[in-house]
Design an enzyme around this catalytic site. Structure first.
Site, mmCIF file in Angstrom:
data_model
loop_
_atom_site.group_PDB
_atom_site.id
_atom_site.type_symbol
_atom_site.label_atom_id
_atom_site.label_comp_id
_atom_site.label_asym_id
_atom_site.label_seq_id
_atom_site.Cartn_x
_atom_site.Cartn_y
_atom_site.Cartn_z
ATOM 1 N N GLY A 91 -4.783 3.850 -5.178
ATOM 2 C CA GLY A 91 -4.652 2.463 -4.756
ATOM 3 C C GLY A 91 -5.923 1.966 -4.099
ATOM 4 C CD GLU A 162 -2.044 10.752 -1.377
ATOM 5 O OE1 GLU A 162 -2.041 10.021 -2.386
ATOM 6 O OE2 GLU A 162 -1.787 11.977 -1.432
#
Length: 380
Positions: A91, A162
């Site tokens: 993203g 992440e």
């Protein structure tokens, strides 16, 4: 810099685009939506940014998928990326964190609408096929892994890295990672380990492996199916997989370590996993321990709890929890620091706060999972 870290930084650096999501002529073709006879084709079209997902793309894909799903004549939807390097590398997190600093709505809207799209893919009523050819990380995983069919190639690189940027494996990671079998999902989530090629299928992330040179022919074959029911799509994918013999069928790269993964990553706390790895004392276990020491302590703790709880939740329940986590990440420090260190300043030296596992209290972890105001909760 070690080669794996350098490669990860290169992939993250492609996600630095922070273009406003207002309509411009330059952004018209970020995503191409086509109807070919009774089939829909979604093409992510930001090759220079490795097809990184932004809010304007989500806002084009979601209504089109909804419209196709309501059309009784529609038989199949395919999603793919352009450029040959990536399906979708993640993203547009630079834009999200910049908006978060200013208190803008993008930080709320992006995660909410992305997760709603992830749920749409996970509950889609017609066959959905994702061509995960190339880098598939973060947001790209959310666009594919919950769909009925996921096709990997020898160019596929899957990762959920992440914890290295102060976030957590979202887009439904709390749901699908615990279901990979054993403690493989916990290992992938905490370490950010990259799966490549056939490994992506052997791990259960992809349903099929087809060599990249056959992907165009596969798409044409799927679009030509006279009435593509799920069994017909599956048979076509199976046939192309059987014919993908140019790429050697090697053993799963983690095969020799699965016993260690299932034993050492079986813990109710990150501290327990650290201690398991330390006591094991093997070259492999100590290497994993050193890798984990680079990650955000907060991220590791909320990630482990997310996966432990997620194995008993539906996708919808998990996404609602993840939305709470995402919004609390925007209110805390590590996400901003991780993005700064890896993507902006690129010194690759994040200063985590707290800096140690011991500094991350149970109260702090519980706060991450605490409800949002009723009007801000994710509604699916």
């Amino acid at each position: 810099m070690h080669r794996p870290v350098r490669r990860l930084c290169v992939m993250f650096n492609h996600l630095r685009v922070a273009v406003p999501y207002s309509t411009t002529s330059q952004m018209v073709d970020e995503v191409i939506l086509q109807r070919i006879q009774d089939c829909g084709v979604i093409t992510l079209n930001r090759p220079k940014s490795l097809n990184a997902l932004n809010l304007s793309m989500i806002r084009k894909i979601m209504p089109q998928m909804t419209e196709w799903e309501k059309d009784p004549a529609m038989n199949l939807v395919i999603i793919k990326g352009t450029g040959g390097k990536a399906f979708c590398a993640g993203g547009d997190i630079i834009a999200v964190t910049e908006a978060g600093k200013l208190g803008g709505d993008l930080a709320k809207d992006f995660f909410r609408e992305e997760y709603i799209l992830n749920n749409k893919i996970g509950t889609y009523k017609i066959p959905f096929v994702a061509f995960i050819d190339g880098i598939t990380m973060g947001g790209g995983v959310g666009l594919s892994v919950h769909g009925q069919y996921r096709v990997a190639t020898e160019r596929t690189v899957f990762a959920m890295p992440e914890t290295g940027i102060g976030l957590f494996p979202d887009v439904g990671g709390g749901y699908f990672l615990p279901r990979l079998g054993g403690k493989l999902g916990v290992f992938l989530a905490l370490t950010g380990y990259r799966l490549k090629g056939r490994d992506v299928q052997k791990a259960g992330v992809a349903t099929h492996f087809i060599q990249s040179s056959k992907m165009q022919a596969l798409e044409e074959a799927l679009l030509k199916l006279p009435d593509p029911k799920s069994r017909d799509v599956a048979r076509t994918l199976d046939r192309f997989q059987t014919e993908s013999t140019d790429i050697p069928d090697t053993d799963f790269s983690l095969r020799d370590h699965m016993g260690e993964i299932n034993r050492l990553f079986d813990g109710d706390t990150v501290e327990q996993i650290f201690e398991n790895l330390r006591k094991e004392g093997s070259e492999w276990s100590l290497k994993q321990l050193e890798e984990l020491k680079k990650k955000s302590p907060v991220s590791m703790k909320i990630t482990l709890q997310l996966l432990l709880e997620g194995q008993h939740k539906t996708l919808q329940e998990d996404l609602q929890v993840e939305y709470r986590l995402s919004q609390h990440c925007m209110e805390d420090k590590d996400f901003y620091e991780g993005v700064r260190a890896l993507l902006k300043d690129k010194d690759n030296k994040p200063v985590w706060n707290p800096a140690t596992l011991a500094g991350v209290t149970r109260e702090h972890v519980n706060w991450y999972f605490s409800p949002l105001p009723p009007d801000r909760e994710l509604k699916l």
